[in-house]
Design a protein around this motif. Structure first.
Motif, PDB file in Angstrom:
ATOM      1  N   LYS A  32      10.863 -24.088  50.642  1.00  0.00           N
ATOM      2  CA  LYS A  32      10.842 -25.373  51.041  1.00  0.00           C
ATOM      3  C   LYS A  32       9.845 -25.661  51.946  1.00  0.00           C
ATOM      4  O   LYS A  32       9.042 -26.348  51.981  1.00  0.00           O
ATOM      5  N   THR A  44      26.440 -21.862  54.066  1.00  0.00           N
ATOM      6  CA  THR A  44      25.036 -21.152  53.724  1.00  0.00           C
ATOM      7  C   THR A  44      25.413 -20.064  52.889  1.00  0.00           C
ATOM      8  O   THR A  44      26.310 -19.242  53.138  1.00  0.00           O
ATOM      9  N   ALA A  74      19.444 -26.986  50.821  1.00  0.00           N
ATOM     10  CA  ALA A  74      19.139 -25.941  51.491  1.00  0.00           C
ATOM     11  C   ALA A  74      18.784 -26.512  53.276  1.00  0.00           C
ATOM     12  O   ALA A  74      18.389 -27.845  53.241  1.00  0.00           O
ATOM     13  N   PRO A  75      19.081 -25.870  54.188  1.00  0.00           N
ATOM     14  CA  PRO A  75      19.687 -24.548  54.200  1.00  0.00           C
ATOM     15  C   PRO A  75      21.299 -24.328  53.900  1.00  0.00           C
ATOM     16  O   PRO A  75      21.807 -23.349  54.056  1.00  0.00           O
ATOM     17  N   GLY A  76      21.873 -25.609  53.664  1.00  0.00           N
ATOM     18  CA  GLY A  76      23.356 -25.373  53.371  1.00  0.00           C
ATOM     19  C   GLY A  76      24.037 -26.628  53.649  1.00  0.00           C
ATOM     20  O   GLY A  76      23.382 -27.835  53.913  1.00  0.00           O
ATOM     21  N   ILE A 117      20.572 -26.548  44.986  1.00  0.00           N
ATOM     22  CA  ILE A 117      20.171 -25.604  45.816  1.00  0.00           C
ATOM     23  C   ILE A 117      19.190 -26.129  46.811  1.00  0.00           C
ATOM     24  O   ILE A 117      19.319 -25.967  48.156  1.00  0.00           O
ATOM     25  N   VAL A 118      18.272 -26.517  46.277  1.00  0.00           N
ATOM     26  CA  VAL A 118      16.880 -26.884  46.921  1.00  0.00           C
ATOM     27  C   VAL A 118      17.362 -28.266  47.618  1.00  0.00           C
ATOM     28  O   VAL A 118      16.951 -28.429  49.019  1.00  0.00           O
ATOM     29  N   PHE A 145      20.688 -20.396  49.496  1.00  0.00           N
ATOM     30  CA  PHE A 145      20.139 -21.603  50.405  1.00  0.00           C
ATOM     31  C   PHE A 145      19.136 -21.245  51.179  1.00  0.00           C
ATOM     32  O   PHE A 145      18.388 -22.067  51.450  1.00  0.00           O
ATOM     33  N   GLN A 146      19.375 -20.002  52.035  1.00  0.00           N
ATOM     34  CA  GLN A 146      18.342 -19.480  52.937  1.00  0.00           C
ATOM     35  C   GLN A 146      16.894 -19.295  52.315  1.00  0.00           C
ATOM     36  O   GLN A 146      15.808 -19.754  52.841  1.00  0.00           O
ATOM     37  N   GLN A 147      16.786 -18.741  51.045  1.00  0.00           N
ATOM     38  CA  GLN A 147      15.851 -18.447  50.280  1.00  0.00           C
ATOM     39  C   GLN A 147      14.984 -19.860  50.159  1.00  0.00           C
ATOM     40  O   GLN A 147      13.744 -19.701  50.157  1.00  0.00           O
ATOM     41  N   ALA A 148      15.838 -20.719  49.553  1.00  0.00           N
ATOM     42  CA  ALA A 148      15.289 -21.993  49.047  1.00  0.00           C
ATOM     43  C   ALA A 148      14.677 -22.709  50.151  1.00  0.00           C
ATOM     44  O   ALA A 148      13.626 -23.408  50.135  1.00  0.00           O
ATOM     45  N   GLN A 149      15.367 -22.486  51.257  1.00  0.00           N
ATOM     46  CA  GLN A 149      14.884 -23.332  52.533  1.00  0.00           C
ATOM     47  C   GLN A 149      13.512 -22.657  52.967  1.00  0.00           C
ATOM     48  O   GLN A 149      12.499 -23.396  53.234  1.00  0.00           O
TER      49      GLN A 149
END
Length: 291
Positions: free
Chosen positions: A230, A219, A116-118, A112-113, A223-227
Motif C-alpha cells: 500500500k 496484526t 492494514a497494518p492491523g 486485508i488491504v 497485514f504488514q505485507q499488505a501495508q
C-alpha cells in the motif's frame, strides 16, 4: 528618574511581535487524534451494515450512494468521536455463500488491504437469537481468515437489542464467548439511544489500553505485507501526480483499490514481487481451506 514611556517605534515593534504570536497560534495544527480502527465481521444479514451506520451516527437503514442490495465489497469510513478518529471497516461479503474462489480471494484481499497494518478490534456481529451450527462454522472460518490469536482482539456485538436485552449471564452461556473477549448490544432500530456508541467505544478503549504497548493493535505478517504494498502504491501515485505537474494528494480509496489490484494481478515490480507473492499464496491457501 527612570523614563518608562515607549517610543512610537517600540510600540510598533511590540504590536508586530504580538501579531506574529497570534499568527503562529492560528497556524498551529491541532494534534492528531489517536486512531481507533474497528472491523465488522460476521455472517450475512447479521446486522454489520446497520451497525456501521449506528457507529457513524446515521439512520440504520442508510445505504451508501454506490451501494445496492447485492453489494459485497468492503468499505471503510472515518468519523471523529470525542477524542478519537474512528476508522470503521464493513465486510458485507466476507461469508457470502455463493461466491466463487476468485471472488472470495478478492473479498479477503480487500479486507486485508483496508485493515492494514492491523485493527484494534474485530466486532463479531451476531443476532440475539440462539446460536446454530452454521454460526459456529462461520466464526471458525473468520478465525481461519485472520488467525487463531484474534480472540483477544474480538468483541461480540449482538444486534436487535430492542427484542431481547442480554445479560452477562446470557453471554457466559453462549458459545460465541469462545471467540471473543467481551460483548456489547446494539439496538440498530433506534440510533437516538445516546449511550450505546459511547459505551461500546469506552469498552473497546479500555481493552486496548490494558494491552501491552506492542500489542495494542492486532496484526500479522499478511497485514504488514499488505501495508508495504500500500505504501509503495501511494509513493507511485504521488510520483505520477508530480510528473503531471499536479499537487500530490492522497486518495485513500484509490490507493486501496490499486493495492488490491497489484496483489491479485501478481504482476508486481521486482521490489514488490516477493511480498505480493507471499500475500497471494496466503490468500489462496486460506480460500482453499474455506471452500
Amino acid at each position: 528618574m527612570t523614563n518608562y514611556s515607549t517610543t512610537h517605534q517600540q510600540q510598533q515593534d511590540i504590536s508586530d511581535h504580538l501579531l506574529l504570536q497570534d499568527k503562529d497560534k492560528a497556524t498551529m495544527t491541532e494534534p492528531k487524534k489517536p486512531e481507533l480502527k474497528i472491523m465488522l465481521i460476521g455472517k450475512t444479514k447479521a446486522g454489520k451494515t446497520s451497525s456501521m451506520n449506528t457507529l457513524m451516527g446515521r439512520d440504520p437503514v442508510y445505504s451508501l450512494p454506490s451501494a445496492s442490495s447485492d453489494t459485497t465489497e468492503c468499505t471503510s469510513e472515518t468519523r471523529e468521536f470525542d477524542d478519537y478518529k474512528l476508522v470503521i471497516i464493513d465486510t458485507p461479503g466476507m461469508l457470502h455463500t455463493k461466491k466463487t474462489k476468485a471472488e472470495l480471494e478478492k473479498t479477503l484481499t480487500d479486507a486485508i488491504v483496508h485493515a492494514a497494518p492491523g485493527v484494534h478490534m474485530f466486532l463479531l456481529v451476531t443476532t440475539h437469537r440462539a446460536e446454530s451450527k452454521g454460526d459456529m462454522e462461520s466464526w471458525k472460518i473468520l478465525q481461519e481468515m485472520f488467525g487463531e490469536n484474534t480472540k483477544d482482539y474480538t468483541l461480540a456485538l449482538f444486534t436487535k437489542g430492542d427484542i431481547k436485552p442480554l445479560s452477562q449471564e446470557d453471554f457466559d452461556g453462549r458459545r460465541i464467548k469462545g471467540f471473543s473477549v467481551d460483548w456489547h448490544t446494539f439496538d440498530n432500530k433506534e440510533n437516538t439511544i445516546p449511550d450505546q456508541v459511547p459505551e461500546l467505544l469506552k469498552k473497546i478503549n479500555s481493552i486496548v489500553q490494558n494491552r501491552e504497548e506492542k500489542k495494542k493493535m492486532y496484526t500479522n505478517e499478511m497485514f504488514q505485507q499488505a501495508q508495504k504494498i500500500k505504501e509503495e502504491m501511494e509513493k507511485k501515485m504521488r510520483e505520477e501526480q508530480e510528473k503531471q505537474g499536479k499537487k500530490p494528494e492522497v486518495d485513500e480509496e484509490g490507493i486501496i483499490q490499486a493495492t488490491v489490484k497489484e496483489i491479485l494481478s501478481q504482476f508486481a515490480g521486482e521490489k514488490n514481487c516477493k511480498i505480493v507473492f507471499d500475500v497471494v499464496t496466503w490468500i489462496k491457501n486460506t480460500v482453499e481451506k474455506l471452500c
